[in-house]
Design a protein around this motif. Structure first.
Motif, PDB file in Angstrom:
ATOM      1  N   SER A 113       0.822  -1.204   0.000  1.00 30.59           N
ATOM      2  CA  SER A 113       0.000   0.000   0.000  1.00 30.59           C
ATOM      3  C   SER A 113       0.863   1.263   0.000  1.00 30.59           C
ATOM      4  N   ASP A 114       1.918   1.257   0.818  1.00 32.43           N
ATOM      5  CA  ASP A 114       2.839   2.403   0.853  1.00 32.43           C
ATOM      6  C   ASP A 114       3.496   2.618  -0.503  1.00 32.43           C
ATOM      7  N   LEU A 115       3.884   1.534  -1.167  1.00 39.12           N
ATOM      8  CA  LEU A 115       4.505   1.629  -2.485  1.00 39.12           C
ATOM      9  C   LEU A 115       3.534   2.215  -3.501  1.00 39.12           C
ATOM     10  N   LEU A 116       2.306   1.739  -3.481  1.00 35.30           N
ATOM     11  CA  LEU A 116       1.299   2.267  -4.401  1.00 35.30           C
ATOM     12  C   LEU A 116       1.106   3.769  -4.216  1.00 35.30           C
ATOM     13  N   GLU A 117       0.966   4.192  -2.978  1.00 38.82           N
ATOM     14  CA  GLU A 117       0.680   5.602  -2.691  1.00 38.82           C
ATOM     15  C   GLU A 117       1.869   6.516  -2.941  1.00 38.82           C
ATOM     16  N   SER A 118       3.065   6.003  -2.844  1.00 38.36           N
ATOM     17  CA  SER A 118       4.248   6.858  -3.005  1.00 38.36           C
ATOM     18  C   SER A 118       4.652   7.031  -4.467  1.00 38.36           C
ATOM     19  N   SER A 119       4.112   6.238  -5.364  1.00 42.36           N
ATOM     20  CA  SER A 119       4.490   6.319  -6.774  1.00 42.36           C
ATOM     21  C   SER A 119       3.687   7.383  -7.509  1.00 42.36           C
ATOM     22  N   ARG A 120       4.359   8.084  -8.421  1.00 42.11           N
ATOM     23  CA  ARG A 120       3.673   9.065  -9.262  1.00 42.11           C
ATOM     24  C   ARG A 120       3.036   8.392 -10.475  1.00 42.11           C
ATOM     25  N   ASN A 121       3.452   7.172 -10.745  1.00 46.96           N
ATOM     26  CA  ASN A 121       2.899   6.428 -11.873  1.00 46.96           C
ATOM     27  C   ASN A 121       1.559   5.822 -11.487  1.00 46.96           C
ATOM     28  N   ALA A 122       0.654   5.767 -12.438  1.00 46.38           N
ATOM     29  CA  ALA A 122      -0.655   5.160 -12.199  1.00 46.38           C
ATOM     30  C   ALA A 122      -0.475   3.655 -12.043  1.00 46.38           C
ATOM     31  N   MET A 123      -0.987   3.115 -10.947  1.00 51.03           N
ATOM     32  CA  MET A 123      -0.900   1.676 -10.689  1.00 51.03           C
ATOM     33  C   MET A 123      -2.240   1.164 -10.206  1.00 51.03           C
ATOM     34  N   ALA A 124      -2.571  -0.031 -10.686  1.00 51.08           N
ATOM     35  CA  ALA A 124      -3.791  -0.704 -10.254  1.00 51.08           C
ATOM     36  C   ALA A 124      -3.487  -2.189 -10.116  1.00 51.08           C
ATOM     37  N   LYS A 128      -7.980 -12.145  -8.880  1.00 48.26           N
ATOM     38  CA  LYS A 128      -8.183 -13.304  -9.758  1.00 48.26           C
ATOM     39  C   LYS A 128      -9.484 -13.196 -10.545  1.00 48.26           C
ATOM     40  N   ASP A 129     -10.451 -12.521  -9.963  1.00 48.94           N
ATOM     41  CA  ASP A 129     -11.757 -12.373 -10.614  1.00 48.94           C
ATOM     42  C   ASP A 129     -11.791 -11.195 -11.589  1.00 48.94           C
ATOM     43  N   ALA A 130     -10.622 -10.606 -11.869  1.00 45.17           N
ATOM     44  CA  ALA A 130     -10.469  -9.473 -12.799  1.00 45.17           C
ATOM     45  C   ALA A 130     -11.131  -8.193 -12.281  1.00 45.17           C
ATOM     46  N   ARG A 131     -11.383  -8.137 -10.992  1.00 41.13           N
ATOM     47  CA  ARG A 131     -11.926  -6.925 -10.379  1.00 41.13           C
ATOM     48  C   ARG A 131     -10.789  -6.116  -9.780  1.00 41.13           C
ATOM     49  N   LEU A 132     -10.952  -4.823  -9.814  1.00 38.84           N
ATOM     50  CA  LEU A 132      -9.963  -3.915  -9.258  1.00 38.84           C
ATOM     51  C   LEU A 132      -9.922  -4.083  -7.744  1.00 38.84           C
ATOM     52  N   SER A 133      -8.744  -4.398  -7.208  1.00 41.04           N
ATOM     53  CA  SER A 133      -8.649  -4.612  -5.765  1.00 41.04           C
ATOM     54  C   SER A 133      -7.943  -3.459  -5.054  1.00 41.04           C
ATOM     55  N   SER A 134      -7.002  -2.792  -5.704  1.00 42.13           N
ATOM     56  CA  SER A 134      -6.390  -1.602  -5.107  1.00 42.13           C
ATOM     57  C   SER A 134      -5.758  -0.746  -6.197  1.00 42.13           C
ATOM     58  N   PHE A 135      -5.577   0.533  -5.886  1.00 38.07           N
ATOM     59  CA  PHE A 135      -5.040   1.478  -6.853  1.00 38.07           C
ATOM     60  C   PHE A 135      -4.503   2.691  -6.106  1.00 38.07           C
ATOM     61  N   ASN A 136      -3.804   3.547  -6.822  1.00 39.55           N
ATOM     62  CA  ASN A 136      -3.268   4.739  -6.174  1.00 39.55           C
ATOM     63  C   ASN A 136      -3.910   6.001  -6.732  1.00 39.55           C
ATOM     64  N   ILE A 137      -3.530   7.145  -6.191  1.00 46.12           N
ATOM     65  CA  ILE A 137      -4.107   8.438  -6.583  1.00 46.12           C
ATOM     66  C   ILE A 137      -3.829   8.724  -8.056  1.00 46.12           C
ATOM     67  N   ALA A 138      -2.638   8.393  -8.519  1.00 48.15           N
ATOM     68  CA  ALA A 138      -2.284   8.646  -9.919  1.00 48.15           C
ATOM     69  C   ALA A 138      -3.241   7.878 -10.854  1.00 48.15           C
ATOM     70  N   PHE A 139      -3.659   6.697 -10.461  1.00 46.87           N
ATOM     71  CA  PHE A 139      -4.603   5.930 -11.264  1.00 46.87           C
ATOM     72  C   PHE A 139      -5.950   6.643 -11.311  1.00 46.87           C
ATOM     73  N   VAL A 140      -6.367   7.217 -10.193  1.00 47.91           N
ATOM     74  CA  VAL A 140      -7.632   7.956 -10.144  1.00 47.91           C
ATOM     75  C   VAL A 140      -7.570   9.138 -11.107  1.00 47.91           C
ATOM     76  N   ARG A 141      -6.452   9.862 -11.096  1.00 49.99           N
ATOM     77  CA  ARG A 141      -6.295  11.017 -11.989  1.00 49.99           C
ATOM     78  C   ARG A 141      -6.318  10.597 -13.456  1.00 49.99           C
ATOM     79  N   LEU A 142      -5.717   9.450 -13.725  1.00 46.95           N
ATOM     80  CA  LEU A 142      -5.681   8.948 -15.103  1.00 46.95           C
ATOM     81  C   LEU A 142      -7.075   8.638 -15.590  1.00 46.95           C
TER      82      LEU A 142
END
Length: 142
Positions: A113-124, A128-142
């Motif tokens: 979670s810390d890694l996701l939030e600290s990155s400027r790159n969009a990450m999601a 296994k069910d192809a549902r979004l389980s976590s993402f960061n702020i950059a992904f929201v902006r994208l």
């Protein structure tokens, strides 16, 4: 029962321990023949209350308690099971490794979670069910 590597004991109708195996004796650091009937050699202080609850409800009761075994703190799941003759059978299982794995998994999830939030790159991350389980702020902006 003495070949089992986990503690097993039997209680009478008065909830006194009448039998225990060698593993129980090793934990309380006393020989099994001296444990029978002794009030102060319970695996855990609340074991007697747990046995009383099992006797009153006529159903298996269990709790998790930390117990000191050979100087090390261990987590045991302690069970008390009533028998047809209103006596009790108890057992304890060392689940220290499970507790340790849960802690490690929690640390891993926090680090992820810390890694996701600290990155400027969009990450999601998708499950296994192809549902979004976590993402960061950059992904929201994208």
């Amino acid at each position: 029962l003495n070949t089992l590597n986990f503690p097993v004991w039997r209680r009478n109708k008065n909830l006194q321990i009448t039998y225990c195996n060698m593993a129980y004796g090793e934990i309380v650091e006393e020989s099994p023949d001296k444990i029978a009937g002794a009030q102060n050699l319970e695996l855990h202080k609340q074991s007697r209350a747990l046995a009383e609850a099992a006797l009153n409800t006529k159903t298996k009761q269990y709790e998790r308690h930390h117990v000191i075994v050979s100087g090390a703190r261990k987590l045991y799941e302690i069970s008390e099971i009533p028998t047809e003759d209103d006596e009790m059978v108890g057992m304890g299982h060392d689940i220290t490794e499970i507790e340790s794995m849960r802690e490690q998994l929690g640390h891993h999830a926090n680090a992820q979670s810390d890694l996701l939030e600290s990155s400027r790159n969009a990450m999601a991350i998708y499950g296994k069910d192809a549902r979004l389980s976590s993402f960061n702020i950059a992904f929201v902006r994208l």
